[in-house]
Design a protein around this motif. Sequence first.
Motif, short mmCIF file in Angstrom:
data_model
loop_
_atom_site.label_atom_id
_atom_site.label_comp_id
_atom_site.label_asym_id
_atom_site.label_seq_id
_atom_site.Cartn_x
_atom_site.Cartn_y
_atom_site.Cartn_z
N ALA A 1 0.83 -1.21 0.00
CA ALA A 1 0.00 0.00 0.00
C ALA A 1 0.86 1.25 0.00
O ALA A 1 0.56 2.22 -0.71
CB ALA A 1 -0.94 0.00 1.21
N SER B 1 -6.68 5.71 -3.86
CA SER B 1 -6.97 4.88 -2.68
C SER B 1 -7.80 3.66 -3.06
O SER B 1 -7.61 2.59 -2.48
CB SER B 1 -7.68 5.71 -1.61
N ALA C 1 -6.39 -0.09 -2.34
CA ALA C 1 -7.19 -1.01 -1.53
C ALA C 1 -7.51 -2.29 -2.29
O ALA C 1 -7.43 -3.39 -1.73
CB ALA C 1 -8.47 -0.32 -1.08
N ARG D 1 -10.54 0.74 1.87
CA ARG D 1 -9.91 2.05 1.70
C ARG D 1 -9.66 2.72 3.05
O ARG D 1 -8.65 3.38 3.25
CB ARG D 1 -10.77 2.96 0.82
N VAL E 1 -6.49 1.31 4.62
CA VAL E 1 -5.29 1.87 3.98
C VAL E 1 -5.07 3.30 4.46
O VAL E 1 -3.95 3.69 4.79
CB VAL E 1 -5.40 1.80 2.45
#
Length: 94
Positions: free
Chosen positions: A50, A60, A64, A71, A74
Amino acid sequence: MIAHRPGIAHERLYASTTDTFDGDLDFIAVEYALNGEEVTLTVAEKICAARILTELGFTSREVASRVGAARETVAGWKTNGWQQKSRTPERSAA
């Protein structure tokens, strides 16, 4: 699954130039995730992938999807300095 248009070349992303592992990180597994390939990752590997994808400018949603996390998760890793959030509650000094 990540779809690609026929005839469009995509540059392969790499997690490391020489190492295949570092402690609890399997860079080959991370590399699969970076490239949208199906792989099972540990939490540490998900955070590593990530971070790399975010630094490369992926959205994002893309990050993810590639690491197999929400999301919000993350975003939490990023806010927490790319560390897994501690599950131990902090105690205030009495």
